[in-house]
Design an enzyme around this catalytic site. Sequence first.
Site, PDB file in Angstrom:
ATOM      1  N   CYS A  87       0.684  -1.283  -0.029  1.00 22.86           N
ATOM      2  CA  CYS A  87       0.151   0.011   0.038  1.00 22.86           C
ATOM      3  C   CYS A  87       0.903   0.992   0.138  1.00 22.86           C
ATOM      4  O   CYS A  87       0.618   2.246  -0.776  1.00 22.86           O
ATOM      5  CB  CYS A  87      -1.047  -0.223   1.045  1.00 22.86           C
ATOM      6  SG  CYS A  87      -0.154  -0.407   2.684  1.00 22.86           S
ATOM      7  N   HIS A 128      -2.987   6.379   4.499  1.00 23.31           N
ATOM      8  CA  HIS A 128      -1.618   6.547   4.990  1.00 23.31           C
ATOM      9  C   HIS A 128      -1.195   7.831   4.314  1.00 23.31           C
ATOM     10  O   HIS A 128      -1.552   8.328   3.294  1.00 23.31           O
ATOM     11  CB  HIS A 128      -0.446   5.408   4.079  1.00 23.31           C
ATOM     12  CG  HIS A 128      -0.876   4.326   4.631  1.00 23.31           C
ATOM     13  ND1 HIS A 128      -1.399   3.560   5.673  1.00 23.31           N
ATOM     14  CD2 HIS A 128      -0.468   2.957   3.959  1.00 23.31           C
ATOM     15  CE1 HIS A 128      -1.351   2.332   5.704  1.00 23.31           C
ATOM     16  NE2 HIS A 128      -0.825   1.856   4.610  1.00 23.31           N
TER      17      HIS A 128
END
Length: 350
Positions: A128, A254
């Site tokens: 990710c 994130h």
Amino acid sequence: KEYNVAILGATGAVGRRMIDQLAKSTIPVKSVKLLASSRSAGTVLKFRDQDLTVEETTPDSFDGIDLVLSSAGGSVSKKFLPEAVKRGAVCVDNTSAFRMEEDVPLVVPEVNPDALKNHHGIIANPNCSTIQMVMALEPIRRKFGLKQIIVSTYQAASGAGQAAINELKKEAQDYLDGKDMQADAKILPTKGDKKHYPLAFNLLPQIDVLEDSGYSHEEWKMIHETKKIMLGDINAKDIKVTATCVRVPVPIAHGESVYFTVEDESATAQDIMDAVANFPGDVLQDDIKHQIYPQPINAEGRRETFVGRIRPDYENKGAFNMWVVADNLLKGAAWNTVENAEYLVKMNLI
Ligand code: A2P
């Protein structure tokens, strides 16, 4: 052609989003099979307006399946995906199980779609944190060339699965109630390690296991996956990459502080902004006069990568800083997986 699709790990934080992203995708779907472990067999989940019952995964689950989307952990992928390929399926795998294998394309569709052509049944979805970083850097690399990347990540709890989000929430509640939250920590920083620490009101500079090199495995992934995606070789030297990965008490999305140097030193911050703004899948959120910059709470639920705070390092020519945010469960996982499958369909590769 219509496709019979299986989702492996369908009950997980990523798996549930794969069901939703598949429902919203352009892929012509004939049937969907939801697979997990015996623990959740019998659970009923919705695909569009259909009720589907989750089944326990066995090798025969993949009979008649054309496309597998998987996110049930590396060991589950290693066990079942070769079985699925044997039965004629093409698999897009969100785990790290096959990412470093030479004959397995590692693909972010906006960045290196042509790598899909070399698949032998398995396509790997990158980590990710790697995905959103290369999404932000690829338009810059294409226009100005990249020499070096120094990244620090601010990674959400959901990267470690639904259980890590639950753990963070319980710790936060216990902290607010004045209770000891040390006892709640059972998963983070990583299930595969001996010690566990609370994330609520804390920062953990460890994602995945720590290796003898001094780097965490997550940091290692960012370095080598970036080289494979951008340069086609996990050990390429043309772009230098180093990373520090930190888990922060955010449930979803994130953040990354990315420092990079370009070959073309005539590039200005405005040039960098223009390149990012014109790249499909990227959204420039950079208006310091109005305090506009990417934030996790705004990125949650979105497929795009958000980029802002683009500014020169005034003490080094051709060097810049930027801030990148994306939903780690969507662009970082479920959406990038389904998007890879959309490209496979469009490119006639299934
Ligand atoms: P289950 O619900 O049966 O445990 P997360 O990343 O959120 O932790 O989700 C992990 C996903 O992987 C879940 O769907 C989980 O199913 C699935 N899974 C875990 N172990 C296995 C296994 N041995 N076989 C198939 N699916 C598994």
